[in-house]
Design a protein around this motif. Sequence first.
Motif, PDB file in Angstrom:
ATOM      1  N   THR A  20       0.801  -1.215   0.000  1.00 54.70           N
ATOM      2  CA  THR A  20       0.000   0.000   0.000  1.00 54.70           C
ATOM      3  C   THR A  20       0.838   1.270   0.000  1.00 54.70           C
ATOM      4  N   GLY A  21       2.073   1.216   0.418  1.00 54.97           N
ATOM      5  CA  GLY A  21       2.843   2.430   0.603  1.00 54.97           C
ATOM      6  C   GLY A  21       2.545   3.034   1.962  1.00 54.97           C
ATOM      7  N   ARG A  82      -7.503   4.976  -6.893  1.00 53.18           N
ATOM      8  CA  ARG A  82      -6.796   6.135  -7.446  1.00 53.18           C
ATOM      9  C   ARG A  82      -7.861   7.089  -7.980  1.00 53.18           C
ATOM     10  N   TYR A  83      -8.044   8.205  -7.296  1.00 47.34           N
ATOM     11  CA  TYR A  83      -9.087   9.149  -7.672  1.00 47.34           C
ATOM     12  C   TYR A  83      -8.551  10.239  -8.590  1.00 47.34           C
ATOM     13  N   LEU A  89      -6.130  20.802  -4.632  1.00 53.36           N
ATOM     14  CA  LEU A  89      -5.717  20.050  -3.446  1.00 53.36           C
ATOM     15  C   LEU A  89      -4.231  19.721  -3.482  1.00 53.36           C
ATOM     16  N   PHE A  90      -3.685  19.596  -4.695  1.00 53.47           N
ATOM     17  CA  PHE A  90      -2.277  19.219  -4.840  1.00 53.47           C
ATOM     18  C   PHE A  90      -1.338  20.392  -4.604  1.00 53.47           C
ATOM     19  N   THR A  91      -1.895  21.598  -4.501  1.00 53.07           N
ATOM     20  CA  THR A  91      -1.059  22.780  -4.237  1.00 53.07           C
ATOM     21  C   THR A  91      -0.967  23.082  -2.747  1.00 53.07           C
ATOM     22  N   ILE A  92      -1.748  22.377  -1.936  1.00 52.63           N
ATOM     23  CA  ILE A  92      -1.716  22.595  -0.486  1.00 52.63           C
ATOM     24  C   ILE A  92      -0.467  21.932   0.088  1.00 52.63           C
ATOM     25  N   ILE A  98       1.309  14.243  -0.136  1.00 55.24           N
ATOM     26  CA  ILE A  98       0.690  12.985   0.291  1.00 55.24           C
ATOM     27  C   ILE A  98      -0.180  12.420  -0.824  1.00 55.24           C
ATOM     28  N   LEU A  99      -0.988  13.277  -1.448  1.00 52.25           N
ATOM     29  CA  LEU A  99      -1.864  12.812  -2.523  1.00 52.25           C
ATOM     30  C   LEU A  99      -1.054  12.231  -3.678  1.00 52.25           C
ATOM     31  N   ARG A 100       0.045  12.893  -4.033  1.00 52.51           N
ATOM     32  CA  ARG A 100       0.873  12.380  -5.131  1.00 52.51           C
ATOM     33  C   ARG A 100       1.504  11.048  -4.754  1.00 52.51           C
ATOM     34  N   SER A 101       1.974  10.932  -3.510  1.00 51.61           N
ATOM     35  CA  SER A 101       2.607   9.682  -3.090  1.00 51.61           C
ATOM     36  C   SER A 101       1.597   8.536  -3.040  1.00 51.61           C
ATOM     37  N   MET A 102       0.307   8.881  -2.889  1.00 51.64           N
ATOM     38  CA  MET A 102      -0.752   7.867  -2.868  1.00 51.64           C
ATOM     39  C   MET A 102      -1.252   7.543  -4.267  1.00 51.64           C
TER      40      MET A 102
END
Length: 264
Positions: A20-21, A82-83, A89-92, A98-102
């Motif tokens: 899962t990472g 994977r949504y 959200l990716f600029t926060i 975290i979102l990119r790593s997921m």
Amino acid sequence: MLNPWLGAKEDGSLPRPRKTGFWFALAALLLRPLLMLLTKRDWRGTEHIPREGGFIVAANHISYFDPIALGHFLYDNGRLPRYLAKSGLFTIPVLGSILRSMGQIPTYRGTKDAARSLRDAVAAVRRGECVIILPDGTITRDPDLWPMVGKTGVARVALTTGAPVIPIAQWGPQEVLSPYSKKLELLPRKTMRIKAGPPVDLSEFAGQELTGPVLRAATDKIVAAIVEQLEELRGEKAPPERYDMRKTGVPETGNPAKRQRGRR
């Protein structure tokens, strides 16, 4: 007991993903026990979730809580979700990393980079991922929360990759968090009703040029499959005509009720 070949449990559901990472594992460690405690589950059609390989989940969108409920359903059935998530959200700070790593996929709606989202979704499916696309594109504006006329991105990804499209309906997340509300209603415990259907048969479109009419016809067929699952969950028939934001003039982003109050 596990099936040694498919890894399936005797009830047909799958064991949770092993690789899962860090961030997925942490989210599961923190969220899953809470969801098990605070919600009830009525999960159906788990036998339709592919055991391996890339595929697309096409689902209805009724609440900001439904990605959590749907993610729980897929995770407990052996697949990492994977949504396609809003690019903002990716600029926060921190959250974006975290979102990119997921493995989540940013969407650039209404910009010149909008096509990047579909390219990234195609690449993820081809890597063997479970990619979730919500054809509504936003929380449904239908007054009774039925799916709207779908956006064609889901059909483009499906016909480009040839991957199976699993229609999934959900009903119950809107009771935890009503559309555009910020107030959680956790008690009494709400039931997350989620039903996966068999892959949508898109064979009639195979090999065709991805023109507007082809994409529209394929999208309509995908949305119809979602509605079929949702009708069973709700125990009622959907309206014969899908809600169409283009005809009503309702904005695609933000709370439409708030927008209407602001114009008074």
